[in-house]
Design an enzyme around this catalytic site. Sequence first.
Site, PDB file in Angstrom:
ATOM      1  N   LYS A  13       0.820  -1.210   0.000  1.00 42.88           N
ATOM      2  CA  LYS A  13       0.000   0.000   0.000  1.00 42.88           C
ATOM      3  C   LYS A  13       0.859   1.267   0.000  1.00 42.88           C
ATOM      4  CE  LYS A  13      -2.311  -0.971   3.798  1.00 42.88           C
ATOM      5  NZ  LYS A  13      -1.738  -2.290   4.170  1.00 42.88           N
ATOM      6  N   ARG A  87      -9.389   1.408   9.719  1.00 44.98           N
ATOM      7  CA  ARG A  87      -8.889   0.096  10.094  1.00 44.98           C
ATOM      8  C   ARG A  87     -10.012  -0.775  10.658  1.00 44.98           C
ATOM      9  NH1 ARG A  87      -3.322  -0.952  10.688  1.00 44.98           N
ATOM     10  NH2 ARG A  87      -2.653   1.202  10.741  1.00 44.98           N
ATOM     11  N   ARG A 126      11.704  -7.596   3.170  1.00 42.92           N
ATOM     12  CA  ARG A 126      11.630  -6.153   2.963  1.00 42.92           C
ATOM     13  C   ARG A 126      12.657  -5.367   3.787  1.00 42.92           C
ATOM     14  NH1 ARG A 126       5.878  -3.191   3.495  1.00 42.92           N
ATOM     15  NH2 ARG A 126       6.231  -3.460   5.731  1.00 42.92           N
ATOM     16  N   ARG A 160      12.827  -3.740   9.313  1.00 39.85           N
ATOM     17  CA  ARG A 160      11.971  -3.545  10.483  1.00 39.85           C
ATOM     18  C   ARG A 160      12.135  -4.711  11.438  1.00 39.85           C
ATOM     19  NH1 ARG A 160       6.088  -1.692   8.548  1.00 39.85           N
ATOM     20  NH2 ARG A 160       5.611  -2.618  10.559  1.00 39.85           N
ATOM     21  N   ARG A 171       0.008  -9.579  13.081  1.00 40.65           N
ATOM     22  CA  ARG A 171      -0.577  -8.414  12.405  1.00 40.65           C
ATOM     23  C   ARG A 171      -1.606  -8.844  11.368  1.00 40.65           C
ATOM     24  NH1 ARG A 171       3.559  -4.959   9.825  1.00 40.65           N
ATOM     25  NH2 ARG A 171       5.015  -6.692   9.977  1.00 40.65           N
TER      26      ARG A 171
END
Length: 213
Positions: A13, A87, A126, A160, A171
């Site tokens: 996103k 959300r 990532r 991260r 998550r």
Amino acid sequence: MNIILLGPPGAGKGTQARHLVETRGMVQLSTGDMLREAKDSGTEMGKIVADVMARGELVTDEIVIGLIREKLEAGEGAGFIFDGFPRTLAQADALGELLKATGQTLDAVIEMQVDDEALVARITARSTCGACGEVYNDITKPQPADGKCSNCGASDFKRRADDNEDSLRTRLMEYYKKTSPLIGYYYAKDMLATVDGLGEIAEVQGAIAKVLD
Ligand SMILES: [Zn+2]
């Protein structure tokens, strides 16, 4: 034109939002950025945010909606991209009310669909540039061989800390429990468009452009 990008963590996103900002002059509204910006801004809402954060409390839906209201009223750019908000169904209702109250429309909700297993593989691969936030991925967009960010030339890359499989699954569960009902919500409102989030970045960009044009 105001749009929502919907999809699980790691669906891309942020990458797609940045592209829309660059190519269409839209303004990306991400909750985290808005909170940081508000805290430093000294506005009425900013003082409330700073207070809440200083007390270590959670930022309520009301506060986030208040920040979005400030943005909508300022009305800069060629429309907003909501990234990471709403959300929950309650937030979706609140956003709908707010848009109506400010005389704005929600023009598209784009679901970026990705296979869960592919997502796990993708997110653990990532990394980002520590200087400019450019996103890299070991599989689809490796860090440049010369060790320098292709966007800004810095050589400080970060992974991260929570990009490991366990926390991703946590998550994901959070997304399925609270956020994925929005897919049905916007489908029923006849606003939902679905794109395959697993393609090459340019392919996904093309699919999103098709929805918007
Ligand atoms: Zn960079």
